[in-house]
Structures are given as structure tokens and as C-alpha cells.
Design a protein around this motif. Structure first.
Motif, PDB file in Angstrom:
ATOM      1  N   THR A 139      -1.749   1.262  -1.709  1.00 56.76           N
ATOM      2  CA  THR A 139      -1.168   1.281  -0.355  1.00 56.76           C
ATOM      3  C   THR A 139      -2.206   1.560   0.716  1.00 56.76           C
ATOM      4  O   THR A 139      -2.216   0.913   1.769  1.00 56.76           O
ATOM      5  N   ASP A 141      -2.074   3.458  -6.607  1.00 58.21           N
ATOM      6  CA  ASP A 141      -1.111   4.480  -6.188  1.00 58.21           C
ATOM      7  C   ASP A 141      -0.720   5.431  -7.312  1.00 58.21           C
ATOM      8  O   ASP A 141      -0.539   6.632  -7.071  1.00 58.21           O
ATOM      9  N   GLU A 176      -1.073   7.306   0.622  1.00 56.75           N
ATOM     10  CA  GLU A 176      -0.932   6.694   1.942  1.00 56.75           C
ATOM     11  C   GLU A 176      -2.097   7.033   2.873  1.00 56.75           C
ATOM     12  O   GLU A 176      -2.083   6.660   4.045  1.00 56.75           O
TER      13      GLU A 176
END
Length: 478
Positions: A219, A226, A233
Motif C-alpha cells: 500500500t 503489507d 500505510e
């Protein structure tokens, strides 16, 4: 065109499958390309021109049929727990079946396989060697060309030569050699067992190529997938499992009390700019070395009061005197800490400031009564400037005293006119004194016209006395 249609069909069939070898959750998809070789001799069960199982297995020159171009494509997807599903399409040119020269037969194969990676079992996650085994099935075609004919035991349903196809059961053993996270060299051998003896023969199909894995989710785009990224993030570093170190001090932001300013591990990532052993966020004086007791601020005179709040930073004194020693510099009996006028001798009753005496007030009024104005105006005549300077000098000697300036007239003229003129003259004196250093907040002024005579208005001498400016202490005015 006939060959091309079969190649396109095989490709579309492969793309409809999901699979890959030795990829994982991070890169579930894989595409492989390479070359393949078909060997009928080493799986012939001693029939006719064919040898027995694994006989002359590596006799490439005599038994392997190899098309010298890209002849194998695979697409795959990881299923989980080491299992993958693979779809493979191949083409080849068969010029020998066992020891028999057959000219030039076209070979097409479409196969599906379920494989299991031994990578983690043998060398743990991330090892470069990735052996695997698999089982599956497929379909294989052989097709005559103008200069070749199918052997006698290859025929179609009508007994005519041409094109034959047959289903196969497959067993595969292979090895992926991972040269990077997403790229491997692949080598494999597949035994293909023909289910109908009338069509074709058992054979081995070997392959060599490359496999590229992809499809992992990242991401934040930091190169860490991830499922392994503890900060999925926010772009970060591999050494911190994908979490950032914004100030590059070697302490990841999650554990860094000062993530935007480089610091040391001793202070959880915060700096100690002045080197006093107190980190900047807890240091009230971060750029000046101080002591722990005063939250990092210095105390030059050691009186327990930090220098920034000490009125006498180089002389020890109590907090009650703002860090200064008790003194009475002007010798008036009032300590400097309580003395509103520490540099001028005064009285205890007036908090160390000098008090205005009756004699002083008399002196001020002797001067004030001699102030001259232009006729019927509030303009001060120049010959009175020296007098006003003397008044200003006296007032400046009493820092806390406040004075009231009164303007008065005789009874000639109307009462309203006299009140206005007296008020303007008093204001004119006040304004002039402020230009000579007397603070404006120490002076007030008012005009009383003809209401407060000090002599008779019936004589010229009396009227002269009544036209005057007087000065009073503000506290004494009525």
C-alpha cells in the motif's frame, strides 16, 4: 495458420488458469517462459524402438526433441500452505520417437498441475533453492506435416493418419533457483502417462526457463508487502519492518519520542542540544547547560533560582527578593526589595520614595504664578520657558508624586469664556511639562475660571493675582 490457431488456443487456455511455483501470499501470481524437450525413449516400457523407464534419461543428443525457441508458457497462482496450481502450454517439433526418425511432427500440449513447494521444509523461508513436486493432467496432440508421418501405433478414431490427441496423467519434479525476490530460474521434468494405448506413447517432457512472481500488495510503496509491513500505510524501512525513521537517527518513529529531530537512544530518540544530560523536550533551557533540579536551566549564583527568573543572576539572594540579596542602596531605611525608588532616598511611609513637602509645593507655586501667556490666549510666552524647566526638574525628583495643574482668571469677561481660557492655559502648561521629561500620567489639569479668586477683582493689582496657574499634589486636591 493451422499451427498458429493451436498455439493461440493453448495460450488462452493457460491464461484461464491460476498458479505458480514457490510464490507465496506476497506474490501470489507467477508467469513462466522457457523451452521444452520431449523424450519418448526413456519412458517406453521396452516397446519396439523405445527403451525402458529412465534408460538413457540424459541422452539429449539421441532422444530429446527440442524446439530452439520459446516453446513453453505457464501462469500460476499460490493457493496456500506451500501449494500452487499451474497451467502450462507447450509446443514442439518431434523428429524422433525413441530410435525412430519420424521427420517433422508438430507437438502441442496443455497441462494443469497442483504442486507443493519443499522450500520451507528444506531450507526455511527465503532460501534460494526451491524444489517442488506436482501431479496433474493434460492433453497432447501430434500432427503430421508434409514430410513426416505418424508411426503405426498413432492413429485417429477412423484409423487414418493425420492428427491424434490423447489425455495424459502427469507427475512433475522441478526446481526453482531464486536469483531475486521475484525472479527464478526453473528446471523441471514431467512424466506424461498416456491413457489410451492406441494414441501416442508415454514420454517425459523436460523444461528450462524463468519464472517471474508478482501481485503482492504494498500500500505505501516502500517495497515491503503489507502482510510483513508493521506500518502498511506509511513508507518505511526494511530494518524496521516497514516502519519509518523520519529523522534518520536509527530509532523508528513508533519508539522515538522526537520523531522529527535526530536524537540518541539514551533519550528515546530525542536530542540533548546543550549536553547537560536532560533531553530537549524536558529541558526548559535546551540551548544552555543547566541542572536537573531546575529542569535543565542554569543557576549561576547557586541560590536555587534559575538565571532567567533571577534579577541578580550572579549574586545569591532569596526568592522573596527575586534572587537578589537584600540591600538598601539609597540608605533610606527601606530595603531595595521593598523600595519603589531604590536609587533615591525617600521615606518609609512613602515606600522608599521622597515625599513632596510643603516647602517644595510653595516653591513650585512661586514658579507657576510667574508663567505668562499671550493676551487672551493659552500660548505660553517664551520668557516663561526657563520657569517651566525649573518646575519640570523639581517634579522629576519625586517619581511617585502626581501633580494637578489649575488655571484661574479674574472676573473680567463672561464666566464661560474665563472657564475655557483657564482650562486651555492649564492644559498648555501640562503639555509643555511632558515635553521636558515629566511623565504624562503624573499630571492632570483643569480650569476654574473666575470661581476661585485669591484677591479682589475690583483693583488691577487684585485681578493680576487672580490671573494665575497653581500646582497641587493630586492627593491633596479638593
Amino acid at each position: 495458420m493451422k499451427h498458429l490457431s493451436k498455439v493461440l488456443f493453448a495460450t488462452l487456455f493457460v491464461l484461464g488458469f491460476s498458479v505458480a511455483q514457490a510464490q507465496d501470499e506476497n506474490n501470489p501470481w507467477a508467469i513462466g517462459v522457457g523451452v521444452n524437450a520431449v523424450d519418448y525413449f526413456s519412458a517406453g516400457e521396452d516397446q519396439g524402438p523405445l527403451g525402458s523407464y529412465f534408460q538413457e534419461f540424459f541422452n539429449v543428443e539421441d532422444h530429446w526433441n527440442i524446439l530452439p525457441s520459446i516453446s513453453r508458457i505457464s501462469v500460476g497462482r499460490y493457493i496456500g500452505n506451500g501449494f500452487s496450481a499451474t497451467a502450462v502450454g507447450t509446443i514442439n517439433q518431434i523428429d524422433r520417437i525413441g530410435d525412430v526418425e519420424v521427420g517433422d511432427l508438430a507437438y502441442y500440449g496443455i497441462d494443469g498441475m497442483l504442486s507443493y513447494s519443499l522450500r520451507n521444509v528444506l531450507n526455511g523461508p527465503g532460501g534460494w533453492a526451491d524444489p517442488y513436486v506436482g501431479i496433474g493432467g493434460g492433453y497432447t496432440w501430434l500432427e503430421e506435416s508434409n514430410n513426416a508421418a505418424l508411426p503405426d501405433n498413432f492413429s485417429n478414431d477412423d484409423g487414418d493418419l493425420g492428427t491424434v490427441g490423447v489425455g495424459t496423467g502427469n507427475v512433475t519434479a522441478g526446481l526453482n533457483f531464486w536469483i531475486s525476490e521475484n525472479l527464478a530460474i526453473n528446471a523441471a521434468s514431467t512424466y506424461k502417462h498416456v491413457f489410451e494405448d492406441a494414441y501416442g506413447a508415454q514420454h517425459f517432457q523436460h523444461s528450462l526457463g524463468v519464472v517471474f512472481t508478482f501481485g503482492g500488495k504494498d500500500t505505501d510503496g516502500d517495497g515491503i508487502y503489507d502482510d510483513q509491513d508493521e506500518c502498511p500505510e506509511t513508507p518505511g524501512l526494511a530494518e524496521f519492518n516497514g516502519c519509518p525513521d523520519t529523522d534518520s537517527d536509527g530509532i523508528e518513529d513508533r519508539k522515538d519520542d522526537c520523531p522529527n529531530v535526530a536524537g540518541t537512544a539514551e533519550f528515546n530518540g530525542c536530542p540533548d542540544t546543550d549536553g547537560d544530560g536532560i533531553p530537549d523536550p524536558k529541558d526548559d533551557c535546551p540551548t544552555v547547560a543547566g541542572i536537573q533540579a531546575l529542569n535543565g536551566c542554569p543557576d549561576a549564583d547557586g541560590d536555587g533560582i534559575k538565571d532567567s527568573e533571577d534579577n541578580c543572576p550572579n549574586e545569591a539572594g532569596p526568592a522573596s527578593n527575586n534572587g537578589c540579596p537584600f540591600e538598601d542602596k539609597d540608605g533610606d531605611g527601606v530595603l531595595d526589595k521593598d523600595d519603589q525608588c531604590p536609587d533615591v532616598a525617600g521615606t518609609v511611609a512613602n515606600n522608599g520614595c521622597p515625599e513632596v513637602t510643603v516647602e517644595v509645593m510653595n516653591e513650585l507655586n512661586e514658579y507657576s504664578r510667574t508663567i505668562l501667556f499671550d493676551l487672551n490666549k493659552s500660548t505660553i510666552r517664551s520668557e516663561s520657558f526657563e520657569t517651566l524647566q525649573n518646575i519640570a526638574d523639581i517634579m522629576s525628583e519625586y517619581p511617585t508624586a502626581k501633580f494637578h495643574i489649575e488655571g484661574h482668571t479674574d472676573s473680567q469677561g463672561s464666566e464661560a469664556y474665563n472657564e475655557k481660557l483657564s482650562r486651555e492655559r492649564a492644559a498648555s502648561v501640562r503639555t509643555y511639562l511632558t515635553t521636558k521629561g515629566v511623565a504624562a500620567n503624573k499630571l492632570t489639569s483643569e480650569g476654574y475660571g473666575e470661581l476661585r479668586p485669591i484677591a479682589t477683582n475690583k483693583t488691577a493689582a487684585g485681578r493680576q493675582q487672580n490671573r494665575r496657574v497653581e500646582i497641587k499634589l493630586e492627593k491633596d486636591r479638593k
